[in-house]
Write a protein that holds these residues in place. Structure first.
Motif, mmCIF file in Angstrom:
data_model
loop_
_atom_site.group_PDB
_atom_site.id
_atom_site.type_symbol
_atom_site.label_atom_id
_atom_site.label_comp_id
_atom_site.label_asym_id
_atom_site.label_seq_id
_atom_site.Cartn_x
_atom_site.Cartn_y
_atom_site.Cartn_z
ATOM 1 N N PHE A 88 9.932 -5.975 8.054
ATOM 2 C CA PHE A 88 10.495 -5.583 6.768
ATOM 3 C C PHE A 88 9.393 -5.009 5.873
ATOM 4 O O PHE A 88 9.543 -3.925 5.302
ATOM 5 C CB PHE A 88 11.147 -6.779 6.083
ATOM 6 C CG PHE A 88 11.570 -6.489 4.675
ATOM 7 C CD1 PHE A 88 12.760 -5.813 4.427
ATOM 8 C CD2 PHE A 88 10.763 -6.841 3.590
ATOM 9 C CE1 PHE A 88 13.149 -5.516 3.127
ATOM 10 C CE2 PHE A 88 11.137 -6.535 2.296
ATOM 11 C CZ PHE A 88 12.338 -5.875 2.066
ATOM 12 N N THR A 90 6.383 -3.801 6.585
ATOM 13 C CA THR A 90 5.785 -2.513 6.984
ATOM 14 C C THR A 90 6.786 -1.370 6.841
ATOM 15 O O THR A 90 6.393 -0.247 6.581
ATOM 16 C CB THR A 90 5.249 -2.526 8.425
ATOM 17 O OG1 THR A 90 6.238 -3.092 9.258
ATOM 18 C CG2 THR A 90 3.980 -3.323 8.534
ATOM 19 N N SER A 91 8.097 -1.681 6.996
ATOM 20 C CA SER A 91 9.060 -0.590 6.831
ATOM 21 C C SER A 91 9.106 -0.122 5.376
ATOM 22 O O SER A 91 9.429 1.021 5.101
ATOM 23 C CB SER A 91 10.444 -1.038 7.291
ATOM 24 O OG SER A 91 10.988 -1.936 6.340
ATOM 25 N N ARG A 92 8.768 -1.007 4.443
ATOM 26 C CA ARG A 92 8.785 -0.609 3.038
ATOM 27 C C ARG A 92 7.448 -0.073 2.559
ATOM 28 O O ARG A 92 7.373 0.846 1.771
ATOM 29 C CB ARG A 92 9.186 -1.798 2.149
ATOM 30 C CG ARG A 92 10.567 -2.348 2.410
ATOM 31 C CD ARG A 92 11.617 -1.252 2.265
ATOM 32 N NE ARG A 92 12.971 -1.782 2.370
ATOM 33 C CZ ARG A 92 13.620 -1.960 3.505
ATOM 34 N NH1 ARG A 92 13.026 -1.666 4.657
ATOM 35 N NH2 ARG A 92 14.853 -2.444 3.505
ATOM 36 N N TYR A 93 6.370 -0.701 3.003
ATOM 37 C CA TYR A 93 5.061 -0.359 2.447
ATOM 38 C C TYR A 93 4.107 0.294 3.448
ATOM 39 O O TYR A 93 2.976 0.612 3.113
ATOM 40 C CB TYR A 93 4.401 -1.612 1.863
ATOM 41 C CG TYR A 93 5.045 -2.052 0.572
ATOM 42 C CD1 TYR A 93 4.737 -1.410 -0.623
ATOM 43 C CD2 TYR A 93 5.968 -3.085 0.542
ATOM 44 C CE1 TYR A 93 5.328 -1.795 -1.809
ATOM 45 C CE2 TYR A 93 6.577 -3.476 -0.639
ATOM 46 C CZ TYR A 93 6.247 -2.825 -1.818
ATOM 47 O OH TYR A 93 6.838 -3.198 -2.989
ATOM 48 N N GLY A 94 4.546 0.437 4.677
ATOM 49 C CA GLY A 94 3.679 1.080 5.662
ATOM 50 C C GLY A 94 2.656 0.122 6.255
ATOM 51 O O GLY A 94 2.555 -1.033 5.850
ATOM 52 N N ALA B 36 5.935 4.767 3.186
ATOM 53 C CA ALA B 36 6.509 4.559 4.510
ATOM 54 C C ALA B 36 7.949 5.043 4.536
ATOM 55 O O ALA B 36 8.553 5.168 5.585
ATOM 56 C CB ALA B 36 6.442 3.079 4.859
ATOM 57 N N LEU B 37 8.507 5.320 3.355
ATOM 58 C CA LEU B 37 9.933 5.621 3.278
ATOM 59 C C LEU B 37 10.220 7.108 3.192
ATOM 60 O O LEU B 37 11.369 7.525 3.126
ATOM 61 C CB LEU B 37 10.544 4.911 2.058
ATOM 62 C CG LEU B 37 10.568 3.392 2.203
ATOM 63 C CD1 LEU B 37 10.830 2.740 0.872
ATOM 64 C CD2 LEU B 37 11.628 2.982 3.202
ATOM 65 N N ILE B 133 10.790 -3.579 -4.514
ATOM 66 C CA ILE B 133 10.176 -3.919 -3.226
ATOM 67 C C ILE B 133 10.914 -3.204 -2.099
ATOM 68 O O ILE B 133 10.298 -2.655 -1.184
ATOM 69 C CB ILE B 133 10.172 -5.443 -3.010
ATOM 70 C CG1 ILE B 133 9.154 -6.098 -3.944
ATOM 71 C CG2 ILE B 133 9.849 -5.786 -1.556
ATOM 72 C CD1 ILE B 133 9.109 -7.599 -3.870
ATOM 73 N N ASP B 134 12.256 -3.178 -2.205
ATOM 74 C CA ASP B 134 13.040 -2.520 -1.176
ATOM 75 C C ASP B 134 12.721 -1.024 -1.087
ATOM 76 O O ASP B 134 12.878 -0.400 -0.043
ATOM 77 C CB ASP B 134 14.528 -2.716 -1.478
ATOM 78 C CG ASP B 134 15.281 -3.142 -0.233
ATOM 79 O OD1 ASP B 134 14.620 -3.497 0.757
ATOM 80 O OD2 ASP B 134 16.519 -3.101 -0.250
ATOM 81 N N GLY B 136 9.726 0.073 -1.668
ATOM 82 C CA GLY B 136 8.282 0.188 -1.419
ATOM 83 C C GLY B 136 7.480 0.550 -2.656
ATOM 84 O O GLY B 136 6.419 1.150 -2.566
#
Lengths: 136, 177, 625
Positions: A88, A90-94, B36-37, B133-134, B136
């Motif tokens: 979760f 890494t999917s949001r913040y890399g 990342a998004l 947070i969701d 990023g």
């Protein structure tokens, strides 16, 4: 941690952090279940505080670090396993958020080169020994 | 010992210095973290709206439109600085601007918008920072451009400056096509 | 006034540095070299003290003083403030450089004249580089356009006795390695002369540098331990790595110098290590000062400085490494040895040190590589280093225990077993005893503790048996390493942490201790305001042991908050208490740490330092007259 010029400029427009260097986890965050709390602490130690320099969210006072600590604890309570939580985040913040880089294509060298260095070293030692035996 | 082996230290040294040199001369900001998004679908969320106590449902709000999403708070000084650019965008461009009010007191946020002008077509409340947070988000203000298919096309951390404003203008046109 | 005097003295330093370069290139110019070396040292001494004077009298006509000082600062921190900033620290760096330059000059006699002259030539090249850097990119004597009433203050977190002397010690380390570098380049560029013992000249410098670097790093850690407030003392921060990497190579260097000295082998390897150690010191400086890494300690973010240091490093490194590639061949010997021998143990030590150093270097620059080559960004943090460095360091420590006992060239297995049997038995006994007290078992704990005892008993037995053919400095230092490992293991494996919200008269229990929060008061320090908590600590017999007084400080001048931990230390543990956020109604967040054996880290480091000093003195005496 340390307030360098850079960090001060940076934090100016980021979450307005209360710049202190006191440890981070607050008593109200702590989970009742010891095993779960321990898991949360371990995960937190591997997650970088995005607005700090080289500091984990476990050590950071920044509000975002606190939010993430609470988020991790909530996810643990709702039965998510460690891997799901890391995924979760890494999917949001890399990948930047992981203090221990995952083993993947772009960190291949990071993890394998130390082993390679060691192998070269071992080779040098044995070669030296062989040359010695040949001499005597 | 073979001669060419003795050159190894020099070769390694040169490679490392070349990399350092490259990193010094390219324009880079060590604090910029790539999102990342980017080019991923937005995270949908449901919360309440700032203006009326109605529900805010992101999938309805975004609904096949190009949207500019801006995380802000009344306590954040840089948000005030960038506000004029957001207003300019709302005046010049025909697009939906959604504000997400981050960890704020709703009363103060409304006052803030009344005083500075409201460029947002709707504002969602993110009381405890979960939506952020969701998405990023790690530092407000942050600005996203979402295309009609709900894909994030652009993300900027920190206040919108003149340079970023120009870039956003170009991008909006591009995304619209 | 100070500004022009300071600038003048800096230019004089530059002048002497350049004149030393030219005169040391010529034969029979001893008189001029003497004048240059002396003049260089005196001029840099003057410019350093001018800046110190400006800081002490708070002369805000200098930008440097204005930006980094304040009239309310206590005198000692006004003095340490001189090197607490980038420009001033460069002056200190130059001062230490010229001091070492002077020492090298002092070694001059009829027999070593070409070697010393060549060394001085390289040394003045390095010195010139740093002086030019200081004058043009980091001038501490820059004048203010308009004189301000008071300074901008000083980072309060740096206002601390350990950190005040930390940089000078580190610089003695870094700069000491410059002497080894110059000597290595001098050796390579002169034709080989069998009867010339260059390594005897290099060794005291390496030992001195290593010794001061060690204590410097230890003091930095000590500071981090009590200042940063969560009981840790090493964070694998890029700045820490920048000092740790030269230390690792320096360790390899000083050990392989023993072989070069005693056995005439590994000479080429020593020459290479001497070059790399100093280059790593300079690259470390580059990484820290250029802002290329966003590390917590970053001094400055000026690209022109970065480019200058980079070009300078490229010149130094390019020249020395090309020289090494073309000239080092004659320094390879075929004095091979069994790996089961003293040389073998030292070689293995060298290899482990180099492998660890390469790994740390890789970890430090890898995020940069990824950023340069891809558009992604990654972090390499503490967990990476723990999982790569620790497994490599453990066998190195194991070998460190036996190494000194082995004989040169070749060793007989049954003889070795006889030699290590007593220490092996003692190690086993002590470890069993230890774990019967501490009773928490983990692989890393058992490995760490038994390795520590292994080192300690081996060295104590050497002392007990009065084997006088050993260097006493070496035994002392190795003993220190043993104690250090004990402290490191204890504090990282058995740390206990308690975090809770406490009101006045609340009680908290941590490992047999009861701590009662007695009161909280406001106090006023010389340039800060603080909230001071008062905690009474009782042991299991309800006896009051101590009161701990952690503080939360606010510095109005810079608007900073800091937290001062309060620590009670004895030989088996530290009680460490930090006051967090809070108010009178809801109570304060209080963090209490029980940190076992921490004191042994600092005692170990001190003993290493003393052993290093002893070895340095011994080796200064061995310099050929």
């Amino acid at each position: 941690m340390i307030k360098n010029k850079f960090f001060i400029i940076f934090s100016f427009f980021l979450f307005q952090t209360f710049l202190t260097n006191i440890g981070a986890v607050e008593p109200d965050e702590v989970l009742k279940n010891n095993a779960q709390e321990l898991r949360a602490r371990n995960i937190s130690k591997n997650i970088r505080c995005m607005v700090c320099q080289n500091q984990s969210i476990d050590e950071s006072e920044a509000p975002l670090a606190k939010d993430l600590r609470i988020l991790i604890r909530n996810k643990i309570k709702s039965g998510k396993d460690d891997k799901e939580i890391y995924n979760f985040l890494t999917s949001r913040y890399g990948d930047f958020i992981l203090l221990q880089p995952a083993f993947k294509l772009n960190t291949f060298a990071l993890w394998l080169l130390p082993v390679f260095f060691l192998l070269i070293g071992v080779y040098v030692i044995f070669r030296q020994n062989k040359l010695f035996k040949r001499k005597s | 010992m073979k001669n060419h082996l003795l050159k190894i230290p020099f070769i390694f040294f040169s490679i490392i210095l070349l990399i350092f040199f490259y990193l010094l001369i390219i324009e880079r900001n060590p604090t910029d973290i790539p999102s990342a998004l980017l080019n991923k679908k937005v995270q949908q969320f449901e919360t309440s709206s700032l203006f009326n106590s109605q529900k805010f449902n992101s999938s309805q709000e975004f609904d096949n439109n190009v949207v500019l999403v801006n995380f802000f708070a009344s306590w954040c000084k840089p948000c005030r600085d960038e506000h004029k650019f957001i207003k300019k965008i709302s005046e010049k461009k025909n697009l939906k601007i959604i504000g997400i009010n981050y960890k704020d007191n709703p009363k103060k946020a409304i006052e803030w918008l009344e005083k500075l002008g409201n460029p947002y077509s709707n504002v969602a409340i993110d009381r405890n920072g979960e939506i952020a947070i969701d998405w990023g988000v790690y530092g407000i203000p942050e600005t996203f451009i979402v295309d009609a298919k709900g894909i994030i096309k652009f993300r900027h951390v920190g206040p919108i400056t003149k340079k970023i404003y120009k870039k956003i203008n170009l991008l909006i046109d591009e995304v619209k096509q | 006034m100070t500004s022009s005097l300071g600038n003048f003295s800096l230019w004089v330093t530059l002048f002497f540095s350049i004149s030393q370069f030219f005169f040391s290139r010529k034969k029979n110019q001893l008189k001029f070299v003497t004048i240059s070396a002396n003049g260089l040292f005196i001029a840099s001494f003057i410019s350093f003290f001018l800046l110190m004077y400006a800081h002490v009298i708070s002369d805000f006509s200098l930008v440097n003083v204005f930006q980094n000082s304040h009239t309310t600062k206590p005198l000692i921190y006004k003095i340490s403030g001189v090197w607490g900033n980038h420009e001033g620290s460069m002056l200190l760096w130059i001062l230490v450089l010229t001091l070492f330059n002077f020492f090298i000059y002092k070694l001059y006699n009829d027999k070593n004249s070409t070697f010393i002259f060549k060394t001085l030539e390289i040394q003045s090249l390095i010195t010139t580089g740093f002086i030019v850097f200081t004058i043009f990119t980091s001038n501490p004597f820059k004048k203010m356009i308009s004189v301000a009433e008071n300074g901008l203050g000083f980072n309060p977190i740096l206002q601390d006795p350990a950190l005040a002397i930390h940089p000078p010690l580190l610089y003695i380390g870094y700069v000491g390695f410059s002497a080894a570098f110059s000597m290595s380049v001098a050796t390579l560029s002169l034709n080989k002369n069998e009867s010339f013992y260059w390594y005897n000249y290099m060794k005291p410098f390496v030992l001195a540098a290593w010794t001061f670097l060690s204590i410097g790093i230890a003091l930095g850690s000590l500071w981090a331990y009590y200042e940063l407030g969560w009981g840790g003392w090493w964070f694998w921060d890029p700045v820490e790595n920048a000092s740790f990497m030269p230390w690792l190579l320096g360790t390899a260097l000083l050990h392989s110098l023993i072989i070069a000295d005693k056995r005439r082998s590994l000479q080429a390897w020593v020459l290479l290590l001497a070059i790399l150690t100093f280059l790593l010191s300079v690259i470390g400086t580059f990484l820290v000062r250029s802002g290329i890494l966003t590390s917590v300690h970053t001094f400055a973010l000026d690209p022109s400085r970065g480019i200058y240091i980079l070009v300078f490093t490229a010149l130094l490194g390019g020249y020395s490494l090309i020289l090494f590639a073309s000239k080092s061949k004659i320094y390879f010997s075929n004095n091979y040895f069994s790996f089961f021998s003293k040389e073998g143990a030292i070689l293995i030590n060298n290899i482990f040190m180099v492998v660890i150093c390469s790994t740390v270097f890789l970890g430090t620059i890898y995020p940069l590589l990824i950023e340069a080559l891809t558009d992604n960004k990654i972090s390499v943090g503490e967990p990476y280093y723990n999982s790569t460095v620790v497994p490599i360091i453990l066998p190195a420590i194991l070998i460190m225990g036996v190494g000194p006992l082995l004989s040169w060239e070749k060793e007989n297995i049954s003889k070795v077993i006889k030699k290590i049997l007593p220490s092996a038995i003692f190690t086993l006994m002590l470890s069993v005893l230890f774990f019967s007290i501490y009773k928490i078992y983990s692989l890393i704990a058992i490995a760490g503790v038994s390795l520590a005892f292994w080192i300690i008993t081996n060295n104590l037995i050497i002392i007990y048996k009065k084997r006088f053919n050993y260097s006493i400095g070496m035994i002392i230092s190795h003993l220190g390493v043993g104690l250090l490992i004990l402290g490191v293991t204890g504090s990282s494996v058995w740390q206990i942490e308690k975090i809770s919200k406490m009101k006045i008269n609340d009680e908290i229990k941590i490992n047999n201790y009861n701590i009662i929060f007695k009161k909280i008061s406001e106090i006023k320090g010389p340039n800060y305001l603080a909230l001071k908590g008062s905690f009474f600590v009782y042991n299991s017999k309800k006896k009051l042991i101590t009161t701990l007084n952690p503080e939360n400080r606010f510095y109005p001048i810079t608007g900073n908050f800091t937290s001062e931990a309060s620590i009670h230390t004895n030989i088996s543990r530290d009680l460490y208490i930090v006051l967090g956020k809070g108010n009178i109604n809801n109570g304060w967040t209080v963090r209490v740490y029980y940190n076992p054996l921490v004191i042994w880290i600092w005692i170990g480091a001190l003993i290493i330092f003393l052993g290093g000093i002893a070895s340095t003195v011994q080796n200064i005496k061995k310099i050929p007259k």
